[in-house]
Design an enzyme around this catalytic site. Structure first.
Site, PDB file in Angstrom:
ATOM      1  N   SER A  53       0.815  -1.216   0.000  1.00 31.96           N
ATOM      2  CA  SER A  53       0.000   0.000   0.000  1.00 31.96           C
ATOM      3  C   SER A  53       0.846   1.264   0.000  1.00 31.96           C
ATOM      4  O   SER A  53       1.999   1.281   0.466  1.00 31.96           O
ATOM      5  CB  SER A  53      -0.930   0.013   1.215  1.00 31.96           C
ATOM      6  OG  SER A  53      -1.906  -0.990   1.132  1.00 31.96           O
ATOM      7  N   GLN A  54       0.258   2.319  -0.518  1.00 31.13           N
ATOM      8  CA  GLN A  54       0.860   3.645  -0.468  1.00 31.13           C
ATOM      9  C   GLN A  54       1.176   3.999   0.988  1.00 31.13           C
ATOM     10  O   GLN A  54       0.342   3.792   1.877  1.00 31.13           O
ATOM     11  CB  GLN A  54      -0.121   4.662  -1.048  1.00 31.13           C
ATOM     12  CG  GLN A  54       0.348   6.099  -1.013  1.00 31.13           C
ATOM     13  CD  GLN A  54      -0.765   7.051  -1.422  1.00 31.13           C
ATOM     14  OE1 GLN A  54      -1.906   6.637  -1.642  1.00 31.13           O
ATOM     15  NE2 GLN A  54      -0.453   8.334  -1.527  1.00 31.13           N
TER      16      GLN A  54
END
Length: 245
Positions: free
Chosen positions: A94-95
Site C-alpha cells: 500500500s501507499q
C-alpha cells in the site's frame, strides 16, 4: 494517546534490533522525507479524517520500519516514494500515506491484539508491530504468505504471527481483537470479523468493488455490542478474495 518518548524508543529498539545489527541504514533520510510528505497529505485530508497529523508513535514507526526490506530488490529504489508498489501475484504494497492513515485511525496501543486481513509483504504488519501491537495477519495468496512468514522470521519480528488462509473468516482461536484492519476491498463488512472485534474495538475496511469508488469505512463496536460505521475517504484496494465470494 501520546506515549512517552522513552516508551516509544524502547519499543522500536526492541522491535528493530535485528535491523540495527544487520545494516547501516542508508535510507533514513528517505524515510524522513516520506513521513514529511505524509504529514502534508494528512493536513489536506484533516477534515475527512478528524486528524491534523500523525501521532508521535506512528511517525516514529514509519521513520523506523525499512520499507525497502518489504519489496523486491528491483523495487527498492522506489520504496520511499509515496505510492503503492507491485509485490507480485497481482498484489501491491500500500501507499505509505494509506498505511499511515489506517495505522493512525486504528488507535492500536502497545500490547493490543490486532487482526490484519491481507498480509501482502507484511509492511503494514511491521508498522503495527513497531508501535507495540501483537499482530495476527492472514494472507490468502500462498506464495505471498510464505514469503511474508520467512521475512518476518528472518527479521526476528516476534510479535507478528502469520497464517495462510481466507481472511474473511478471521482468526477465531486468537479472538477477540482490540482492532481489525482489512487491506483489501470487500463488498460488505464480514460478519465473522465484527464478531471477533472486542467491545470498544474498531475496524478499518475498504468497502466497494474494483470498478467503482471504494470507501474506507471505520467500524466501531461499543461496550453494549452495538456497531456503528462511518465512511472516511475514497480509496483504491485490490479485492478481498476467497470462498465467501
Amino acid at each position: 494517546m501520546i506515549y512517552p518518548t522513552c516508551v516509544r524508543t524502547a519499543i522500536l529498539l526492541f522491535f528493530f534490533a535485528g535491523f540495527a545489527r544487520a545494516e547501516t541504514d542508508a535510507y533514513a533520510r528517505q524515510r524522513a522525507a516520506m513521513v514529511a510528505e505524509i504529514e502534508a497529505n494528512m493536513a489536506q485530508t484533516a477534515g475527512l479524517l478528524g486528524r491534523k497529523g500523525l501521532s508521535a508513535e506512528v511517525a516514529d514507526a514509519l521513520r523506523t520500519v525499512p520499507r525497502h526490506q518489504f519489496v523486491e530488490e528491483e523495487m527498492q529504489p522506489y520504496a520511499y516514494q509515496n505510492r503503492p508498489l507491485p509485490i507480485g501475484h497481482g498484489q501491491t504494497i500500500s501507499q505509505p500515506y494509506i498505511v499511515a492513515v489506517m495505522t493512525e485511525l486504528l488507535d492500536a496501543k502497545p500490547g493490543d491484539k490486532v487482526l490484519e486481513i491481507g498480509t501482502g509483504s507484511a509492511y503494514q504488519a511491521a508498522v503495527l508491530g513497531a508501535i507495540g501491537a501483537e499482530v495476527f495477519t492472514i494472507e490468502i495468496v500462498e506464495p505471498l504468505a510464505a514469503a511474508a512468514h520467512e521475512r518476518i522470521a528472518k527479521l526476528g519480528l516476534a510479535n507478528i504471527h502469520t497464517r495462510t488462509g481466507d481472511g474473511y473468516y478471521g482468526w477465531p482461536e486468537a479472538a477477540p481483537f482490540d482492532a481489525v484492519l482489512v487491506t483489501a476491498a470487500a463488498s460488505h463488512i464480514p460478519p465473522p470479523l465484527i464478531k471477533q472485534l472486542k467491545p470498544g474495538g474498531r475496524m478499518l475496511i475498504p468497502v466497494g468493488d474494483r470498478f467503482n469508488v471504494q470507501q474506507l469505512v471505520l467500524v466501531e463496536k461499543d461496550p453494549d455490542q452495538k456497531v456503528k460505521t462511518r465512511q472516511l475517504l475514497p480509496v483504491s484496494f485490490v479485492p478481498l478474495t476467497g470462498t465467501h465470494q
